[in-house]
Design a protein around this motif. Sequence first.
Motif, PDB file in Angstrom:
ATOM      1  N   GLY A 166      -2.662   2.355   3.878  1.00  0.00           N
ATOM      2  CA  GLY A 166      -3.859   2.007   2.974  1.00  0.00           C
ATOM      3  C   GLY A 166      -4.961  -0.005   3.010  1.00  0.00           C
ATOM      4  N   ASP A 167      -5.232  -0.416   3.262  1.00  0.00           N
ATOM      5  CA  ASP A 167      -5.625  -1.945   3.245  1.00  0.00           C
ATOM      6  C   ASP A 167      -5.229  -2.298   2.842  1.00  0.00           C
ATOM      7  N   LEU A 168      -4.526  -2.078   1.654  1.00  0.00           N
ATOM      8  CA  LEU A 168      -3.260  -3.525   1.205  1.00  0.00           C
ATOM      9  C   LEU A 168      -2.198  -2.291   0.656  1.00  0.00           C
ATOM     10  N   ILE A 169      -1.537  -3.338   0.796  1.00  0.00           N
ATOM     11  CA  ILE A 169      -0.425  -2.035   0.539  1.00  0.00           C
ATOM     12  C   ILE A 169       0.821  -3.213  -0.423  1.00  0.00           C
ATOM     13  N   GLN A 170       2.086  -2.298  -0.830  1.00  0.00           N
ATOM     14  CA  GLN A 170       2.669  -2.884  -1.680  1.00  0.00           C
ATOM     15  C   GLN A 170       4.367  -3.937  -1.082  1.00  0.00           C
ATOM     16  N   MET A 171       3.367  -5.385  -1.177  1.00  0.00           N
ATOM     17  CA  MET A 171       5.107  -6.143  -1.002  1.00  0.00           C
ATOM     18  C   MET A 171       5.843  -7.535  -1.845  1.00  0.00           C
ATOM     19  N   ARG A 172       6.555  -7.144  -2.036  1.00  0.00           N
ATOM     20  CA  ARG A 172       7.810  -7.977  -3.246  1.00  0.00           C
ATOM     21  C   ARG A 172       7.921  -9.669  -2.462  1.00  0.00           C
ATOM     22  N   LEU A 173       7.741 -10.492  -3.377  1.00  0.00           N
ATOM     23  CA  LEU A 173       7.773 -11.813  -2.478  1.00  0.00           C
ATOM     24  C   LEU A 173       9.060 -12.786  -3.620  1.00  0.00           C
ATOM     25  N   PRO A 174       9.756 -13.040  -3.077  1.00  0.00           N
ATOM     26  CA  PRO A 174      11.110 -12.815  -4.119  1.00  0.00           C
ATOM     27  C   PRO A 174      11.478 -14.666  -5.004  1.00  0.00           C
ATOM     28  N   GLY A 175      11.620 -14.751  -5.757  1.00  0.00           N
ATOM     29  CA  GLY A 175      11.546 -15.690  -6.334  1.00  0.00           C
ATOM     30  C   GLY A 175      12.196 -16.744  -6.831  1.00  0.00           C
ATOM     31  N   ALA A 176      13.498 -16.818  -6.221  1.00  0.00           N
ATOM     32  CA  ALA A 176      14.586 -18.054  -5.419  1.00  0.00           C
ATOM     33  C   ALA A 176      13.741 -18.845  -4.429  1.00  0.00           C
ATOM     34  N   VAL A 177      13.126 -18.946  -3.904  1.00  0.00           N
ATOM     35  CA  VAL A 177      12.748 -19.891  -2.338  1.00  0.00           C
ATOM     36  C   VAL A 177      11.185 -20.409  -3.023  1.00  0.00           C
ATOM     37  N   PHE A 199       2.339 -16.361  11.499  1.00  0.00           N
ATOM     38  CA  PHE A 199       2.289 -17.691  10.263  1.00  0.00           C
ATOM     39  C   PHE A 199       1.529 -17.351   9.241  1.00  0.00           C
ATOM     40  N   ILE A 200       0.496 -18.042  10.104  1.00  0.00           N
ATOM     41  CA  ILE A 200      -0.916 -17.947   9.715  1.00  0.00           C
ATOM     42  C   ILE A 200      -1.594 -16.282   8.931  1.00  0.00           C
ATOM     43  N   SER A 201      -1.395 -15.669   9.177  1.00  0.00           N
ATOM     44  CA  SER A 201      -1.304 -14.388   9.154  1.00  0.00           C
ATOM     45  C   SER A 201      -0.715 -13.794   7.830  1.00  0.00           C
ATOM     46  N   LEU A 202       0.256 -14.452   7.459  1.00  0.00           N
ATOM     47  CA  LEU A 202       1.596 -14.167   6.671  1.00  0.00           C
ATOM     48  C   LEU A 202       0.512 -14.632   5.527  1.00  0.00           C
ATOM     49  N   GLY A 203       0.526 -15.524   5.293  1.00  0.00           N
ATOM     50  CA  GLY A 203      -0.042 -16.773   4.414  1.00  0.00           C
ATOM     51  C   GLY A 203      -1.128 -15.990   3.753  1.00  0.00           C
ATOM     52  N   LEU A 204      -1.925 -15.455   5.002  1.00  0.00           N
ATOM     53  CA  LEU A 204      -3.308 -14.835   4.684  1.00  0.00           C
ATOM     54  C   LEU A 204      -3.118 -13.335   4.253  1.00  0.00           C
ATOM     55  N   ALA A 205      -2.253 -12.881   4.270  1.00  0.00           N
ATOM     56  CA  ALA A 205      -1.910 -11.245   3.847  1.00  0.00           C
ATOM     57  C   ALA A 205      -1.443 -11.278   2.473  1.00  0.00           C
ATOM     58  N   CYS A 206      -0.220 -12.177   1.995  1.00  0.00           N
ATOM     59  CA  CYS A 206       0.250 -12.503   0.515  1.00  0.00           C
ATOM     60  C   CYS A 206      -0.278 -13.680  -0.221  1.00  0.00           C
ATOM     61  N   GLY A 207      -0.880 -14.759   0.519  1.00  0.00           N
ATOM     62  CA  GLY A 207      -0.848 -15.903  -0.447  1.00  0.00           C
ATOM     63  C   GLY A 207       0.846 -17.164  -0.872  1.00  0.00           C
ATOM     64  N   LEU A 263       3.116  -7.667  -5.041  1.00  0.00           N
ATOM     65  CA  LEU A 263       2.052  -7.792  -5.340  1.00  0.00           C
ATOM     66  C   LEU A 263       1.067  -6.596  -3.663  1.00  0.00           C
ATOM     67  N   PRO A 264      -0.110  -6.452  -3.698  1.00  0.00           N
ATOM     68  CA  PRO A 264      -1.127  -5.952  -2.634  1.00  0.00           C
ATOM     69  C   PRO A 264      -0.979  -6.879  -1.503  1.00  0.00           C
ATOM     70  N   ALA A 265      -0.725  -6.467  -0.432  1.00  0.00           N
ATOM     71  CA  ALA A 265      -0.484  -7.520   0.146  1.00  0.00           C
ATOM     72  C   ALA A 265      -1.975  -6.999   1.722  1.00  0.00           C
ATOM     73  N   ILE A 266      -2.634  -7.504   1.878  1.00  0.00           N
ATOM     74  CA  ILE A 266      -3.365  -7.553   2.596  1.00  0.00           C
ATOM     75  C   ILE A 266      -3.640  -6.939   4.494  1.00  0.00           C
ATOM     76  N   ARG A 267      -4.046  -5.710   4.119  1.00  0.00           N
ATOM     77  CA  ARG A 267      -2.538  -4.914   6.279  1.00  0.00           C
ATOM     78  C   ARG A 267      -3.319  -5.253   6.573  1.00  0.00           C
ATOM     79  N   ARG A 268      -4.869  -5.490   6.637  1.00  0.00           N
ATOM     80  CA  ARG A 268      -5.009  -6.581   8.795  1.00  0.00           C
ATOM     81  C   ARG A 268      -4.390  -7.623   9.107  1.00  0.00           C
ATOM     82  N   HIS A 269      -3.783  -8.363   7.651  1.00  0.00           N
ATOM     83  CA  HIS A 269      -3.107  -9.751   8.254  1.00  0.00           C
ATOM     84  C   HIS A 269      -1.909  -9.657   8.477  1.00  0.00           C
ATOM     85  N   LEU A 270      -1.252  -8.595   8.146  1.00  0.00           N
ATOM     86  CA  LEU A 270       0.041  -8.049   7.586  1.00  0.00           C
ATOM     87  C   LEU A 270       0.727  -7.378   9.370  1.00  0.00           C
TER      88      LEU A 270
END
Length: 456
Positions: free
Chosen positions: A235-246, A197-205, A255-262
């Motif tokens: 790559g070290d940064l990979i594309q991720m999509r965050l929903p707006g509904a929640v 859970f903490i890693s996902l927060g660090l990966a995408c904010g 956004l670019p997610a940080i792969r090391r945390h993902l």
Amino acid sequence: MARVRVHRGGGWDVEVVQRTLGVVPHVVPPVTAPVITIDGIVEDDASAWLREVDARTGLRKTKTAITRADNLRTFLHYITAHNTSLRGATNAHIIEYINTRTTGPNRVSGNTIASDRATIRGFYEWLRDERGIPLPITIDELRTANGPVLSMREGRGIPKASAAQTPLEPPQIDELLAAAITRNNGQNYTAARDAAFISLGLACGARADTLAHLLTYELPQAPSSTPRNPNPVEGDLIQMRLPGAVSKTSREVVLPAIRRHLDRVRKYVDPETGGRRLQLDRWKPPANPIWVAIGPTAKFHGIVDTDGIRRNFNTMTADERRRLVTKTGQPAMIFLTVHRGRPLSERTAEEIVADVSAEAERRAAEAGSIFPHVTTHDLRGTYATHLAALFYFGVPTSAGRDLDGRPHRINIQSAVKMASIGLGHIDQNTTQLYIQQVGLMASRYTIDAFLGRTRQ
């Protein structure tokens, strides 16, 4: 056990009552309003006020009553620890409570303080009107462009944009994750979940509510090998999509997610070896599940259910996400509670970070050092700061280009603006604060430290 608790209300769980007591429960209209208890005894004043709040806002289906209950619980924790009650709280108690919330390691955001003050004012005005108890706060009449307004004096003037940010440095991230993994000697199911859970927060904010409701389908998948490219490298940064509904806006964020945390999150959800599989034994399908027939494709970022309804991830509500069941009969939500295998609530999501942070703080104190108190909001600040530092160093996104279309490093100002997109908003005042933090971190750590290639 916590002395002060909020009970959310709702109908009987008929199956649980029958299994536990051996009787069929009576048909009783559910209590929708939250109830607050202290040491198991209902706090009558607080619960009566929350019933009134719920009656005013329930038809609009807002979270107001729950928010007010959570705010009042926090305030009650404070005054109970100071051997007083809601009726016995003085002006000095309220001022000191606000001071503890706005200074020191446990400070909260200006938005949270605004919500706290609205709760305190609303409750005590109700207590005055309904019970005849004198106000322990001061109400002033202020002149505004829209005419006179009444305002609570205590805590006034704290800007809502003053959210406390404690971006973690690379070594502190390792300390925080170590606290999550080895807490209670790692002998429970929460270790892998909390670290993921903490890693996902660090990966995408993402905000706590978004993190708690993300689906396994929404994690970027590692590239598959092909005859032409048998060993694909991400790559070290990979594309991720965050929903707006929640989250706070209805706009989807790419956004670019940080792969090391993902990567840690991917390992956690692995159906064969990941820690998440240990929690599925406790999981039971919801009463009204939404069964997935077709998963996301390159052309549609969503699912198609067994009724043929297309459900886009960006517009899927929190309730729909909680009801989603995969084709293999598993919950689609990434994170589950430990004992019942249910999807996390936003409150539980925030408590995960707070509890792990408390463990890291305790370990640091034993070692004679200091570790900052970390919240989900601080994970957002860390993501933005580290992402800006990576942009500054010249790490390419999945597109491999910066704002000017060139694959080389850019100035800090532009790097911060690029990183701010990942937070779902761009605020110039917040951006200015990040610029200094990014500059300091970029001067102290190498690109390898931010990407987890070396320990520093």
